[in-house]
Write a protein that holds these residues in place. Structure first.
Motif, PDB file in Angstrom:
ATOM      1  N   GLY A 217       0.819  -1.197   0.000  1.00  0.00           N
ATOM      2  CA  GLY A 217       0.000   0.000   0.000  1.00  0.00           C
ATOM      3  C   GLY A 217       0.853   1.247   0.000  1.00  0.00           C
ATOM      4  O   GLY A 217       2.089   1.182   0.048  1.00  0.00           O
ATOM      5  N   PRO A 218       0.224   2.408  -0.062  1.00  0.00           N
ATOM      6  CA  PRO A 218       0.977   3.656  -0.084  1.00  0.00           C
ATOM      7  C   PRO A 218       1.681   3.920   1.246  1.00  0.00           C
ATOM      8  O   PRO A 218       1.230   3.474   2.296  1.00  0.00           O
ATOM      9  CB  PRO A 218      -0.091   4.716  -0.377  1.00  0.00           C
ATOM     10  CG  PRO A 218      -1.370   4.089   0.081  1.00  0.00           C
ATOM     11  CD  PRO A 218      -1.232   2.619  -0.148  1.00  0.00           C
ATOM     12  N   GLY A 219       2.778   4.656   1.159  1.00  0.00           N
ATOM     13  CA  GLY A 219       3.615   4.958   2.314  1.00  0.00           C
ATOM     14  C   GLY A 219       5.060   4.748   1.924  1.00  0.00           C
ATOM     15  O   GLY A 219       5.356   4.092   0.910  1.00  0.00           O
ATOM     16  N   PRO A 220       6.001   5.298   2.674  1.00  0.00           N
ATOM     17  CA  PRO A 220       7.415   5.184   2.307  1.00  0.00           C
ATOM     18  C   PRO A 220       7.858   3.729   2.183  1.00  0.00           C
ATOM     19  O   PRO A 220       7.700   2.935   3.116  1.00  0.00           O
ATOM     20  CB  PRO A 220       8.136   5.888   3.459  1.00  0.00           C
ATOM     21  CG  PRO A 220       7.125   6.792   4.063  1.00  0.00           C
ATOM     22  CD  PRO A 220       5.810   6.092   3.909  1.00  0.00           C
ATOM     23  N   ALA A 221       8.404   3.360   1.045  1.00  0.00           N
ATOM     24  CA  ALA A 221       8.805   1.974   0.781  1.00  0.00           C
ATOM     25  C   ALA A 221       9.800   1.499   1.830  1.00  0.00           C
ATOM     26  O   ALA A 221      10.705   2.232   2.235  1.00  0.00           O
ATOM     27  CB  ALA A 221       9.423   1.863  -0.606  1.00  0.00           C
TER      28      ALA A 221
ATOM     29  N   PRO B  47      -0.357   7.827  -5.685  1.00  0.00           N
ATOM     30  CA  PRO B  47      -1.401   6.890  -6.115  1.00  0.00           C
ATOM     31  C   PRO B  47      -1.646   5.802  -5.067  1.00  0.00           C
ATOM     32  O   PRO B  47      -0.700   5.283  -4.459  1.00  0.00           O
ATOM     33  CB  PRO B  47      -0.833   6.288  -7.405  1.00  0.00           C
ATOM     34  CG  PRO B  47       0.177   7.282  -7.876  1.00  0.00           C
ATOM     35  CD  PRO B  47       0.763   7.877  -6.645  1.00  0.00           C
ATOM     36  N   THR B  48      -2.890   5.466  -4.874  1.00  0.00           N
ATOM     37  CA  THR B  48      -3.263   4.410  -3.945  1.00  0.00           C
ATOM     38  C   THR B  48      -3.691   3.170  -4.712  1.00  0.00           C
ATOM     39  O   THR B  48      -3.841   3.186  -5.941  1.00  0.00           O
ATOM     40  CB  THR B  48      -4.419   4.864  -3.044  1.00  0.00           C
ATOM     41  OG1 THR B  48      -5.563   5.144  -3.871  1.00  0.00           O
ATOM     42  CG2 THR B  48      -4.059   6.118  -2.269  1.00  0.00           C
ATOM     43  N   ASN B  49      -3.906   2.090  -3.975  1.00  0.00           N
ATOM     44  CA  ASN B  49      -4.420   0.859  -4.574  1.00  0.00           C
ATOM     45  C   ASN B  49      -5.707   1.151  -5.343  1.00  0.00           C
ATOM     46  O   ASN B  49      -6.520   1.971  -4.921  1.00  0.00           O
ATOM     47  CB  ASN B  49      -4.708  -0.165  -3.485  1.00  0.00           C
ATOM     48  CG  ASN B  49      -3.499  -0.440  -2.611  1.00  0.00           C
ATOM     49  OD1 ASN B  49      -3.127   0.401  -1.803  1.00  0.00           O
ATOM     50  ND2 ASN B  49      -2.880  -1.574  -2.772  1.00  0.00           N
TER      51      ASN B  49
ATOM     52  N   ALA C  33       1.767   1.964  -8.698  1.00  0.00           N
ATOM     53  CA  ALA C  33       2.939   1.196  -9.115  1.00  0.00           C
ATOM     54  C   ALA C  33       3.964   1.220  -7.987  1.00  0.00           C
ATOM     55  O   ALA C  33       4.715   2.185  -7.848  1.00  0.00           O
ATOM     56  CB  ALA C  33       3.551   1.772 -10.391  1.00  0.00           C
ATOM     57  N   PRO C  34       4.021   0.184  -7.162  1.00  0.00           N
ATOM     58  CA  PRO C  34       5.003   0.159  -6.075  1.00  0.00           C
ATOM     59  C   PRO C  34       6.438   0.199  -6.622  1.00  0.00           C
ATOM     60  O   PRO C  34       6.732  -0.395  -7.669  1.00  0.00           O
ATOM     61  CB  PRO C  34       4.736  -1.183  -5.384  1.00  0.00           C
ATOM     62  CG  PRO C  34       3.354  -1.569  -5.798  1.00  0.00           C
ATOM     63  CD  PRO C  34       3.170  -1.013  -7.174  1.00  0.00           C
TER      64      PRO C  34
END
Length: 402
Positions: free
Chosen positions: A163-167, A370-372, A378-379
């Motif tokens: 999901g979104p957030g710092p990898a 961008p979110t799911n 795109a992770p």
């Protein structure tokens, strides 16, 4: 310390990009399932395809010990990808916009690590690659096909989601983690006719519009502000031509809730409003179909604490961060057999850390990241790929290590 070596990550990157190029919708994941089955057999897993339709189950048995279930989902979404990636979907209108291709790759990677380190653990690994998560039917289909009767009931079950957030960061939560989900299809009947003579018809388009607007009051006026709930009308279909008033209209609704009493109240309100608007329009009785529903996803608190400790030891406490309650839903909770199998579920963040920090500084995360389910989702693979492989492997070893 268990970590994904560079050669494995290179191999997994190729697998991920191939899966991303070739997304498949719910219960159509034949190519994906075949790739998964080939990988599992190469690792020495007992492998069975076609479980619950297009699901795949792999078993690694290392003697006495508990059975640990690790789950990934296989299916894509009916979304046209807009990422511009060199490995973007080759199927227009279908894309891995939720990240299930990454989930599948993570689990293959974790299985590979654990198969290589077989002297370090004992017990059974139950590797579940589930179809049709996006339609809410995949977990139920596998259970109905005898998942636990055929492969054994696990002592504990684990899953994760990108999901979104710092990898590289891992979001975790005790207790209720994701909302319950319900999908409802509403079929509104009218009386069709010529667009120039609406007086001779019962217009289901107007009825649909009125119903959609009235449904917006379910959460805002019938559910307490302290009770989380979301009701969205995600689809509306009616008509074929501008000068024809159609005979029917169809709405697709999704309801998310946490408390069972809130769910029941919202479902009752939906039915009352749909039937009431039809009556007010002089329309025939509508059809209201609950297509699927599954409960809130709840992390067992003792299991959650143990997993959190394993993550903190492996990744460091700065990479393991508290997660808010997620209003999205997951049918992973069905695999707990009504809560009888303790389980835990967490989130691996996958956004570009620099872009995320810049968006956060500007207060524009929602607009910029961008979110799911977005066509732009795109992770970034580094370090998201390695992180998700290691979370599963570390968790499994926490239960299976000798």
């Amino acid at each position: 310390m268990i970590s994904a070596p560079p050669e494995l990550l290179s191999d997994l990157t190729e697998l991920y990009q191939d899966l991303h190029r070739h997304p498949e919708l719910a219960f159509e994941e034949h190519r994906t399932a075949a790739r998964v089955a080939d990988r599992l057999r190469a690792l020495g897993c007992e492998t069975v395809e076609g479980v619950g339709g297009t699901g795949v189950v792999g078993v690694l048995d290392r003697g006495e010990g508990p059975t640990v279930l690790l789950r990934a989902d296989l299916d894509a979404l009916p979304v046209t990808e807009r990422t511009g990636l060199p490995y973007a979907s080759v199927h227009d209108g279908t894309a891995h916009a939720c990240g299930h291709d990454l989930h599948t790759t993570w689990l293959i990677g974790a299985a590979t690590l654990l198969a290589r380190r077989y002297t370090e653990w004992s017990g059974r690994l139950l590797l579940v690659f589930q179809p049709a998560e996006e339609t809410g039917r995949g977990a139920r289909a596998m259970l109905d096909d005898g998942l636990y009767e055929r492969f054994g009931t696990p002592a504990v079950a684990f899953g994760q989601h990108v999901g979104p957030g710092p990898a590289g960061r891992i979001g975790y939560r005790r207790g209720v983690t994701m909302a319950a989900g319900d999908a409802i299809r509403v079929r509104l009947r009218g009386k069709g006719g010529h667009g120039s003579m609406p007086d001779a018809t019962v217009d289901p388009v107007v009825l649909a519009a009125a119903t959609v607007m009235r449904l917006q009051t379910v959460v805002s006026r019938e559910i307490a502000a302290t009770d989380p709930a979301v009701l969205t009308v995600g689809s509306m279909h009616a008509g074929t031509k501008a000068n024809i008033i159609p005979a029917e209209a169809e709405l697709g609704l999704t309801l998310r809730s946490v408390e069972p009493a809130v769910r029941e109240r919202a479902l009752a309100a939906i039915e009352r409003i749909v039937r009431g608007e039809a009556a007010a329009s002089g329309a025939p009785e509508p059809d209201i179909e609950l297509q699927f529903g599954f409960p809130a996803l709840v992390n067992d608190e003792h299991i959650a604490d143990a997993v959190l400790a394993a993550f903190t030891e492996h990744f460091g406490k700065e990479r393991v961060v508290p997660s808010a309650l997620i209003p999205a839903s997951e049918d992973f909770g069905l695999l707990t057999d009504g809560g009888r199998i303790p389980a835990a579920y967490w989130f691996v963040r996958g956004s570009d850390p620099v872009a995320y920090a810049e968006a956060q500084a500007r207060g524009r995360v929602a607009e910029s990241i961008p979110t799911n389910h977005s066509p732009y989702f795109a992770p970034v693979l580094d370090p998201t790929l390695a992180t998700g492989v290691e979370t599963l492997a570390v968790t499994a070893l926490a239960w299976l290590a000798r």
